[in-house]
Design a protein around this motif. Structure first.
Motif, PDB file in Angstrom:
ATOM      1  N   PHE A   1     -46.144 -38.688 -59.554  1.00  0.00           N
ATOM      2  CA  PHE A   1     -47.327 -38.472 -58.713  1.00  0.00           C
ATOM      3  C   PHE A   1     -47.269 -37.109 -58.032  1.00  0.00           C
ATOM      4  CE2 PHE A   1     -49.227 -38.705 -54.449  1.00  0.00           C
ATOM      5  CZ  PHE A   1     -50.546 -38.952 -54.785  1.00  0.00           C
ATOM      6  N   PHE A   2     -46.152 -36.834 -57.368  1.00  0.00           N
ATOM      7  CA  PHE A   2     -46.048 -35.573 -56.649  1.00  0.00           C
ATOM      8  C   PHE A   2     -45.960 -34.389 -57.606  1.00  0.00           C
ATOM      9  CE2 PHE A   2     -44.760 -38.432 -53.177  1.00  0.00           C
ATOM     10  CZ  PHE A   2     -45.549 -37.920 -52.155  1.00  0.00           C
TER      11      PHE A   2
ATOM     12  N   LYS B   1     -47.583 -34.080 -60.417  1.00  0.00           N
ATOM     13  CA  LYS B   1     -48.961 -33.758 -60.805  1.00  0.00           C
ATOM     14  C   LYS B   1     -49.683 -33.006 -59.688  1.00  0.00           C
ATOM     15  CE  LYS B   1     -49.337 -37.632 -64.024  1.00  0.00           C
ATOM     16  NZ  LYS B   1     -49.921 -38.987 -64.281  1.00  0.00           N
ATOM     17  N   LEU B   2     -49.412 -33.384 -58.442  1.00  0.00           N
ATOM     18  CA  LEU B   2     -50.003 -32.640 -57.326  1.00  0.00           C
ATOM     19  C   LEU B   2     -49.542 -31.181 -57.324  1.00  0.00           C
ATOM     20  CD1 LEU B   2     -49.760 -35.142 -54.312  1.00  0.00           C
ATOM     21  CD2 LEU B   2     -51.774 -34.612 -55.695  1.00  0.00           C
ATOM     22  N   GLN B   3     -48.334 -30.959 -57.821  1.00  0.00           N
ATOM     23  CA  GLN B   3     -47.784 -29.609 -57.863  1.00  0.00           C
ATOM     24  C   GLN B   3     -48.166 -28.859 -59.136  1.00  0.00           C
ATOM     25  OE1 GLN B   3     -43.711 -30.757 -57.307  1.00  0.00           O
ATOM     26  NE2 GLN B   3     -43.852 -30.839 -55.079  1.00  0.00           N
TER      27      GLN B   3
END
Length: 325
Positions: free
Chosen positions: A113-114, A116-118
């Protein structure tokens, strides 16, 4: 060495990853950060050492662009940092003191999840998640919900999230608070490995032994002011650089003290009943001659103890209080 403003240059023509220049932050009548300046070079671990409430978290909040500075500036990879700045934040990995993970997701799901945010996708994301799980020692626990993790495992995952996009500068805010000794050591080993690979690291802590183990340079901060900075040895010299030796035993401590004061290495000698307290220069080198002189002067020694100054001593010398006050 006293704190002074720093300029955005580096030795050998190498630019600093981070330049913090004269930062000030006020909250009403309280000045939480007052003129803090420091730099961090590639591959360097810079420690901010100070008690809770010293201004460490406020400082790194401005460094990370989460908080606007009232005065001063932060430059990351030559780019001005601030809450509305996007480009310099791409160079940062921030690991906050408070956990930032989803408890119902597994470690792998959190990292995906994180990641993909990055901006990570596809094979690059899968590869980085696997690498981070291995680095943080969580490969065997990658599938279980993180709400079942120990405090130390959650901390390690928190660090892993900050590492996913391979930041140029990693900011770690008190990453070992409340963790067990085994997890604490795993975290410290991970930080050492990252610095060896060339990552710049800011490490805030109120644990003296962590700063001594990890940090190439240390800034001692108290009441929002950087009291001094330098390598461990440079900071130790602020106390005068002397060591203490305690000789225990029987015999004529007064005569022994008089003989010891004639040695170049001995600055002070205070005889007590059954003890002799010495202040010396470079105790490991001087101790053999000190023992020989004491015994030949009428003391029968039963114990010799050496204590060298540490960062706790430096903090006490600079601020007049213990680090954990």
């Amino acid at each position: 060495m006293t704190q002074t403003a720093v300029q955005p240059t580096a030795t050998g023509g190498q630019e600093f990853v981070l330049v913090v220049d004269s930062l000030v932050r006020r909250f009403g009548d309280l000045t939480a950060v007052d003129g803090v300046s420091f730099t961090v070079a590639p591959g360097e671990t810079y420690g901010l050492l100070g008690p809770n409430g010293a201004g460490k978290t406020t400082t790194i909040s401005m460094v990370a662009g989460l908080l606007e500075a009232d005065e001063g500036s932060v430059t990351v990879m030559g780019q001005q940092m601030g809450p509305k700045k996007v480009a310099p934040k791409r160079h940062l990995g921030l690991v906050p003191q408070d956990l930032a993970i989803y408890p119902d997701l597994s470690a792998r799901e959190n990292l995906n999840f994180f990641g993909k945010l990055q901006g990570l996708t596809g094979g690059e994301l899968k590869s980085r998640v696997g690498q981070v799980l291995e680095l943080t020692g969580l490969t065997d626990r990658a599938k279980g919900p993180t709400k079942d993790f120990s405090g130390g495992m959650k901390r390690r995952l928190n660090i892993g999230i900050g590492l996913l996009h391979k930041p140029t500068l990693l900011i770690l805010d008190e990453p070992t608070v409340g963790v067990d000794p085994q997890s604490r050591n795993a975290i410290l080993e991970s930080v050492e490995a990252l610095a060896d690979e060339g990552m710049a690291v800011i490490y805030t802590t109120h644990y003296m032994e962590e700063a001594e183990r990890l940090c190439d340079r240390i800034g001692i901060i108290d009441s929002g002011t950087l009291q001094a900075e330098g390598t461990r040895d440079e900071l130790i010299r602020l106390t005068g650089g002397v060591d203490n030796i305690e000789l225990s035993g029987s015999g004529d401590t007064t005569t022994a003290a008089e003989a010891l004061l004639r040695l170049d290495s001995v600055a002070q000698a205070n005889p007590e009943r059954g003890h002799l307290q010495l202040t010396v220069h470079d105790a490991p080198t001087a101790v053999a001659q000190i023992v020989t002189t004491a015994t030949s002067s009428g003391m029968q020694l039963s114990d010799v103890q050496i204590s060298r100054p540490n960062l706790e001593s430096v903090f006490l010398h600079l601020t007049g209080k213990a680090l954990r006050d």
